[in-house]
Design a protein around this motif. Structure first.
Motif, PDB file in Angstrom:
ATOM      1  N   GLN A 117       0.990  -1.363   0.022  1.00 17.32           N
ATOM      2  CA  GLN A 117      -0.196  -0.055  -0.036  1.00 17.32           C
ATOM      3  C   GLN A 117       0.798   1.177   0.122  1.00 17.32           C
ATOM      4  O   GLN A 117       0.626   2.316  -0.667  1.00 17.32           O
ATOM      5  N   GLN A 119       3.938   1.557  -1.279  1.00 22.20           N
ATOM      6  CA  GLN A 119       4.351   1.540  -2.641  1.00 22.20           C
ATOM      7  C   GLN A 119       3.541   2.183  -3.447  1.00 22.20           C
ATOM      8  O   GLN A 119       3.910   3.179  -4.456  1.00 22.20           O
ATOM      9  N   VAL A 120       2.395   1.911  -3.335  1.00 19.27           N
ATOM     10  CA  VAL A 120       1.160   2.611  -4.350  1.00 19.27           C
ATOM     11  C   VAL A 120       1.033   3.884  -3.848  1.00 19.27           C
ATOM     12  O   VAL A 120       0.935   4.911  -4.908  1.00 19.27           O
ATOM     13  N   ASN A 121       1.214   4.435  -2.754  1.00 19.36           N
ATOM     14  CA  ASN A 121       1.003   5.738  -2.202  1.00 19.36           C
ATOM     15  C   ASN A 121       2.195   6.645  -2.952  1.00 19.36           C
ATOM     16  O   ASN A 121       2.111   7.725  -3.409  1.00 19.36           O
ATOM     17  N   GLU A 124       1.901   6.920  -6.727  1.00 16.46           N
ATOM     18  CA  GLU A 124       0.842   8.285  -7.165  1.00 16.46           C
ATOM     19  C   GLU A 124       1.451   9.416  -7.105  1.00 16.46           C
ATOM     20  O   GLU A 124       1.377  10.151  -7.930  1.00 16.46           O
ATOM     21  N   LEU A 151       3.701   3.081 -11.111  1.00 12.82           N
ATOM     22  CA  LEU A 151       2.364   3.301 -10.372  1.00 12.82           C
ATOM     23  C   LEU A 151       1.424   1.874 -10.564  1.00 12.82           C
ATOM     24  O   LEU A 151       0.896   1.277  -9.824  1.00 12.82           O
ATOM     25  N   GLU A 152       1.477   1.359 -11.822  1.00 13.32           N
ATOM     26  CA  GLU A 152       0.793   0.206 -12.221  1.00 13.32           C
ATOM     27  C   GLU A 152       1.311  -1.158 -11.594  1.00 13.32           C
ATOM     28  O   GLU A 152       0.629  -1.963 -10.988  1.00 13.32           O
ATOM     29  N   ALA A 154       2.988  -1.222  -8.699  1.00 13.09           N
ATOM     30  CA  ALA A 154       2.656  -1.036  -7.309  1.00 13.09           C
ATOM     31  C   ALA A 154       1.359  -1.678  -7.014  1.00 13.09           C
ATOM     32  O   ALA A 154       1.101  -2.096  -6.380  1.00 13.09           O
ATOM     33  N   GLN A 155       0.428  -1.179  -8.012  1.00 15.14           N
ATOM     34  CA  GLN A 155      -0.796  -1.505  -7.719  1.00 15.14           C
ATOM     35  C   GLN A 155      -1.017  -3.116  -8.012  1.00 15.14           C
ATOM     36  O   GLN A 155      -2.082  -3.539  -7.149  1.00 15.14           O
ATOM     37  N   GLN A 157       1.082  -5.357  -7.418  1.00 12.15           N
ATOM     38  CA  GLN A 157       1.670  -6.131  -6.288  1.00 12.15           C
ATOM     39  C   GLN A 157       0.826  -5.930  -5.207  1.00 12.15           C
ATOM     40  O   GLN A 157       0.419  -7.018  -4.145  1.00 12.15           O
ATOM     41  N   LEU A 158       0.154  -4.755  -4.868  1.00  9.04           N
ATOM     42  CA  LEU A 158      -1.097  -4.528  -3.684  1.00  9.04           C
ATOM     43  C   LEU A 158      -2.227  -5.594  -4.064  1.00  9.04           C
ATOM     44  O   LEU A 158      -2.585  -6.164  -3.118  1.00  9.04           O
TER      45      LEU A 158
END
Length: 367
Positions: A117, A119-121, A124, A151-152, A154-155, A157-158
């Motif tokens: 989460q 990494q996604v932040n 972004e 970003l993609e 990281a998403q 992975q989440l």
């Protein structure tokens, strides 16, 4: 007074003469009388009891032994590894598709979720900053594509971590009952390991083996009756007829589906399956009146309109508690029920109704 000897002799001769005349007159009178008319000859025919029977349409049944099988049996397997944290349903519980069965411990997945989460932040934020720099002309367009790719990633992975966490919640893949809990609380299961067994008994399938000489009488859609021990008779329908015989037994697999919405009927038990094949005219008779003729054929004796015994070879259509339904007799028949063992085919008999005979026997008993 003394009778002289000569006179006594003549007296004796005279008495003897009178006796002879008397005897002779009796013989002559008897010979002269006409003989009394002879009485009518006694009827030498054997009396038998008969019952008038009318044929009724009776279903010819194909009776087979088989067993009940569930609609589906599923081994529930873990989609991810972990230790069983808790069970949400007891063994034997009824479940629907998608119901939660058990949960596995999350372990490191919680920290992996927080990391993904974060990494996604970051991705972004980096994308927003890069887009602003590109718009102001401080960064080339390719930097925006790179930030979007990060970003993609990281998403993705989440999403993978969230999916793995969701897999720790083991759910029922089909409706049915939890027949067995294979992994209990505290047990470790690997990905693909067995956790539970779910059995769906609605509908049940009665599976039987049909001999090759009878398979032409069975087809999909036929009605059938399944007799289950302690549960009685249940109506069903033929849903499958094999087109390939077992090479060892020369029999075909046939399945009869029976509804079991309340899940009351158990699977795995033996069952007797009756498949009606056709209706034939038949008479209900007692097994006691069935016999053999001189050729060894099984049959029943009747009395025709001329009062003669007729032997009819028969075929047993169905057996019931009241007797046997047999085919091979005329539409209406006077069936011999008492005395059939004392008469032969072609013999003239005196036919008396069963009711008359029973009344006569009762009256004799009272006397």
């Amino acid at each position: 007074m003394r009778v002289p000897g000569g006179t006594r002799i003549w007296l004796i001769v005279g008495v003897l003469a009178l006796v002879v005349i008397w005897i002779a007159s009796g013989v002559l009178l008897r010979d002269g009388e006409p003989e009394a008319a002879a009485g009518p000859p006694e009827d030498q025919r054997t009396a038998v009891a008969v019952r008038v029977s009318q044929a009724e349409p009776v279903e010819r049944l194909l009776v087979l032994q088989g067993d009940l099988r569930p609609e589906q049996v599923v081994l529930v397997r873990a989609e991810t590894g972990g230790q069983v944290l808790a069970w949400q349903v007891p063994r034997g519980a009824a479940v629907s598709s998608g119901d939660l069965l058990a949960e596995l411990e999350l372990g490191e997945r919680e920290s992996q979720l927080r990391q993904a989460q974060a990494q996604v932040n970051v991705a972004e934020h980096q994308l927003r900053a890069t887009r602003q720099l590109v718009e102001d002309g401080y960064e080339p367009e390719i930097q925006l594509d790179s930030a979007l790719a990060e970003l993609e990633a990281a998403q993705a992975q989440l999403a993978a971590i969230e999916e793995d966490i969701d897999r720790t919640r083991i759910r029922a893949p089909i409706p049915g009952r939890v027949n067995e809990r294979i992994a209990e609380r505290g047990d470790f299961v690997a990905a693909g390991g067995e956790v539970a067994q779910i059995v769906n008994n609605d509908p049940l399938r009665a599976t039987v083996q049909v001999p090759q000489h009878s398979i032409d009488q069975v087809e999909v859609g036929q009605s059938a009756r399944v007799n289950i021990l302690r549960f009685g008779v249940v109506e069903g329908e033929v849903t499958f007829v094999s087109t390939f015989a077992d090479p060892a037994t020369r029999t075909f697999v046939v399945e009869v589906e029976i509804p079991n919405q309340d899940q009351i009927l158990p699977a795995g038990t033996s069952a007797e399956v009756e498949i009606p094949t056709q209706a034939v005219p038949a008479h209900l008779v007692s097994p006691a009146i069935i016999g053999l003729d001189d050729e060894g054929r099984v049959g029943v004796k009747t009395v025709d309109d001329r009062g003669r015994v007729v032997f009819h070879p028969i075929e047993v259509v169905r057996a019931e508690r009241q007797g046997l339904w047999v085919a091979g007799l005329p539409e209406e028949a006077r069936i011999i029920t008492v005395g059939q063992g004392f008469v032969r085919a072609g013999e003239d008999v005196i036919a008396r109704a069963e009711e008359v005979l029973e009344v006569g026997q009762a009256e004799e008993g009272e006397e």
